[in-house]
Design an enzyme around this catalytic site. Structure first.
Site, PDB file in Angstrom:
ATOM      1  N   SER A   8       0.847  -1.199   0.000  1.00  0.00           N
ATOM      2  CA  SER A   8       0.000   0.000   0.000  1.00  0.00           C
ATOM      3  C   SER A   8       0.877   1.240   0.000  1.00  0.00           C
ATOM      4  CB  SER A   8      -0.896   0.008   1.246  1.00  0.00           C
ATOM      5  OG  SER A   8      -1.364   1.321   1.479  1.00  0.00           O
ATOM      6  N   HIS A  31      -1.335  -1.635  -3.817  1.00  0.00           N
ATOM      7  CA  HIS A  31      -2.635  -1.370  -3.179  1.00  0.00           C
ATOM      8  C   HIS A  31      -2.822   0.147  -3.060  1.00  0.00           C
ATOM      9  CE1 HIS A  31      -5.894  -2.496  -0.279  1.00  0.00           C
ATOM     10  NE2 HIS A  31      -5.509  -1.427   0.405  1.00  0.00           N
ATOM     11  N   ASP A  33      -5.132   3.107  -1.553  1.00  0.00           N
ATOM     12  CA  ASP A  33      -6.165   3.452  -0.571  1.00  0.00           C
ATOM     13  C   ASP A  33      -6.774   4.798  -0.928  1.00  0.00           C
ATOM     14  OD1 ASP A  33      -6.074   1.258   1.362  1.00  0.00           O
ATOM     15  OD2 ASP A  33      -4.013   1.903   1.717  1.00  0.00           O
ATOM     16  N   MET A  35      -9.321   7.564  -0.162  1.00  0.00           N
ATOM     17  CA  MET A  35     -10.123   8.025   0.978  1.00  0.00           C
ATOM     18  C   MET A  35     -10.668   9.417   0.682  1.00  0.00           C
ATOM     19  SD  MET A  35      -7.499   7.054   4.009  1.00  0.00           S
ATOM     20  CE  MET A  35      -6.777   5.421   4.168  1.00  0.00           C
ATOM     21  N   HIS A  64      -8.703   0.254  -3.252  1.00  0.00           N
ATOM     22  CA  HIS A  64      -9.544   0.041  -2.067  1.00  0.00           C
ATOM     23  C   HIS A  64     -10.279   1.352  -1.811  1.00  0.00           C
ATOM     24  CE1 HIS A  64      -9.505  -0.629   2.614  1.00  0.00           C
ATOM     25  NE2 HIS A  64     -10.719  -0.589   2.113  1.00  0.00           N
ATOM     26  N   MET A  66     -12.446   3.815   0.035  1.00  0.00           N
ATOM     27  CA  MET A  66     -13.012   4.208   1.326  1.00  0.00           C
ATOM     28  C   MET A  66     -13.697   5.553   1.118  1.00  0.00           C
ATOM     29  SD  MET A  66      -9.830   2.893   3.624  1.00  0.00           S
ATOM     30  CE  MET A  66      -8.769   2.847   2.173  1.00  0.00           C
ATOM     31  N   MET A 135     -10.666  -6.267   6.766  1.00  0.00           N
ATOM     32  CA  MET A 135      -9.916  -5.205   7.434  1.00  0.00           C
ATOM     33  C   MET A 135      -9.505  -5.677   8.829  1.00  0.00           C
ATOM     34  SD  MET A 135      -9.801  -2.622   5.323  1.00  0.00           S
ATOM     35  CE  MET A 135      -9.011  -1.501   6.469  1.00  0.00           C
ATOM     36  N   GLY A 140      -8.890   4.040   7.414  1.00  0.00           N
ATOM     37  CA  GLY A 140      -8.621   5.480   7.504  1.00  0.00           C
ATOM     38  C   GLY A 140      -7.144   5.835   7.581  1.00  0.00           C
ATOM     39  N   SER A 142      -2.838   4.313   7.901  1.00  0.00           N
ATOM     40  CA  SER A 142      -1.853   3.232   7.997  1.00  0.00           C
ATOM     41  C   SER A 142      -1.223   3.301   9.389  1.00  0.00           C
ATOM     42  CB  SER A 142      -0.796   3.365   6.895  1.00  0.00           C
ATOM     43  OG  SER A 142      -0.174   4.602   6.981  1.00  0.00           O
ATOM     44  N   ASP A 173      -6.022  -6.664   5.378  1.00  0.00           N
ATOM     45  CA  ASP A 173      -5.506  -5.294   5.275  1.00  0.00           C
ATOM     46  C   ASP A 173      -5.480  -4.612   6.639  1.00  0.00           C
ATOM     47  OD1 ASP A 173      -4.768  -2.794   4.392  1.00  0.00           O
ATOM     48  OD2 ASP A 173      -6.638  -2.381   3.330  1.00  0.00           O
ATOM     49  N   GLY A 174      -4.271  -4.259   7.101  1.00  0.00           N
ATOM     50  CA  GLY A 174      -4.129  -3.439   8.299  1.00  0.00           C
ATOM     51  C   GLY A 174      -3.278  -4.079   9.380  1.00  0.00           C
ATOM     52  N   GLY A 175      -2.183  -3.402   9.702  1.00  0.00           N
ATOM     53  CA  GLY A 175      -1.332  -3.877  10.792  1.00  0.00           C
ATOM     54  C   GLY A 175      -0.616  -5.180  10.503  1.00  0.00           C
ATOM     55  N   SER A 196       2.942   0.485   6.270  1.00  0.00           N
ATOM     56  CA  SER A 196       4.013   0.974   7.146  1.00  0.00           C
ATOM     57  C   SER A 196       5.109  -0.055   7.377  1.00  0.00           C
ATOM     58  CB  SER A 196       3.438   1.448   8.483  1.00  0.00           C
ATOM     59  OG  SER A 196       2.689   0.421   9.094  1.00  0.00           O
TER      60      SER A 196
HETATM   61  C1  DX5 Z   1      -6.244   1.545   6.049  1.00  0.00           C
HETATM   62  C2  DX5 Z   1      -5.809   1.105   4.677  1.00  0.00           C
HETATM   63  C3  DX5 Z   1      -4.656   0.172   4.678  1.00  0.00           C
HETATM   64  C4  DX5 Z   1      -3.377   0.771   5.202  1.00  0.00           C
HETATM   65  C5  DX5 Z   1      -2.495  -0.315   5.729  1.00  0.00           C
HETATM   66  O1  DX5 Z   1      -7.409   2.260   5.927  1.00  0.00           O
HETATM   67  O2  DX5 Z   1      -6.886   0.447   4.035  1.00  0.00           O
HETATM   68  O3  DX5 Z   1      -4.453  -0.353   3.373  1.00  0.00           O
HETATM   69  O4  DX5 Z   1      -2.700   1.503   4.215  1.00  0.00           O
HETATM   70  O5  DX5 Z   1      -1.454   0.256   6.457  1.00  0.00           O
HETATM   71  P1  DX5 Z   1      -0.574  -0.588   7.482  1.00  0.00           P
HETATM   72  O6  DX5 Z   1      -0.027  -1.764   6.749  1.00  0.00           O
HETATM   73  O7  DX5 Z   1       0.497   0.386   7.921  1.00  0.00           O
HETATM   74  O8  DX5 Z   1      -1.485  -0.979   8.601  1.00  0.00           O
HETATM   75 ZN    ZN Z   2      -6.434  -0.600   2.156  1.00  0.00          ZN
END
Ligand code: DX5
Ligand code: ZN
Length: 214
Positions: A8, A31, A33, A35, A64, A66, A135, A140, A142, A173-175, A196
């Site tokens: 991402s 990826h 994002d 938003m 993705h 949002m 998710m 919202g 990273s 997706d996420g963390g 990240s």
């Molecule tokens: C959050 C995004 C994720 C984000 C992931 O809303 O959809 O794709 O960029 O970031 P990390 O990998 O740092 O959690």
């Molecule tokens: Zn995402």
């Protein structure tokens, strides 16, 4: 199984985006994002940046959405050339119709499921989906912490798809990092998204390979 890694770019250094994309050679997918500052509090980027990314990488693009009006994004992103497109079901009245529209454009259609949304809410849509984006943080931003409860959701979806929809892909997706990636893969994840964890590292290829477990 070795997962696909979707990097991402939300955590990339946008002032050096071309170099950042070149450094992602080990990633399988980019990826994106998107938003809008309404569905989620954050505002990220729009079509000009996606166009620029399309010109600077040959990898598959995974958008993705949002945003509160994902319908409006389908044709522009198709024209730019994305391969995967997911939206959050609570943002539309007729998710089934939107899935058909995305697929009619020749793009893989996915539904994104927030950590607080049960799997059962999308069960009627599973036959039509190409992938589910589970998710593991609230959408919202990273660099948020992984929510471990979602592992059960991944396992539940994996069991359902093995029985009924073997082609369905599971994206998480996420963390995501190298301490939870093997659990995610063993639970059924086919695609791991990471921002990240990749971009804060010194060597993106090594970091991506550590997520793949190779
Ligand atoms: C959050 C995004 C994720 C984000 C992931 O809303 O959809 O794709 O960029 O970031 P990390 O990998 O740092 O959690
Ligand atoms: Zn995402």
């Amino acid at each position: 199984m070795i997962p696909l890694i979707a990097a991402s770019v939300l955590s990339a250094d946008f002032s050096r985006l071309g170099e950042e994309l070149q450094a992602l050679s080990a990633a399988d997918i980019i990826h994106l994002d998107l938003m809008d500052g309404h569905y989620v509090p954050n505002l990220s980027f729009g079509y000009p940046l996606v166009q620029c990314i399309r010109k600077h990488t040959d990898k598959a693009l995974d958008a993705h959405l949002m945003v509160t009006n994902p319908e409006a994004y389908v044709d522009p992103l198709t024209e730019i050339g994305v391969q995967y497109l997911s939206f959050h079901q609570e943002t539309v009245y007729h998710p089934h119709r939107l899935i058909q529209r995305i697929k009619a454009n020749g793009i893989k259609a996915g539904l994104a499921l927030n950590p607080g949304t049960p799997l059962g809410t999308i069960e009627a849509l599973l036959p039509d989906l190409d992938f589910v984006l589970i998710m593991s943080v609230n959408p919202g931003y990273s660099a948020q912490s992984f929510i471990p409860n979602v592992i059960r959701k991944i396992s539940e979806l994996d069991a359902i798809r093995k029985q009924y929809y073997p082609e369905l892909q599971i994206e998480v997706d996420g963390g995501v990092n190298d301490t939870n990636s093997s659990t995610l893969i063993n639970s059924g994840a086919d695609i791991l998204v990471s921002a990240s964890f990749i971009f804060k590292s010194d060597n993106y290829s090594n970091t991506i390979n550590s997520l793949k477990g190779i």
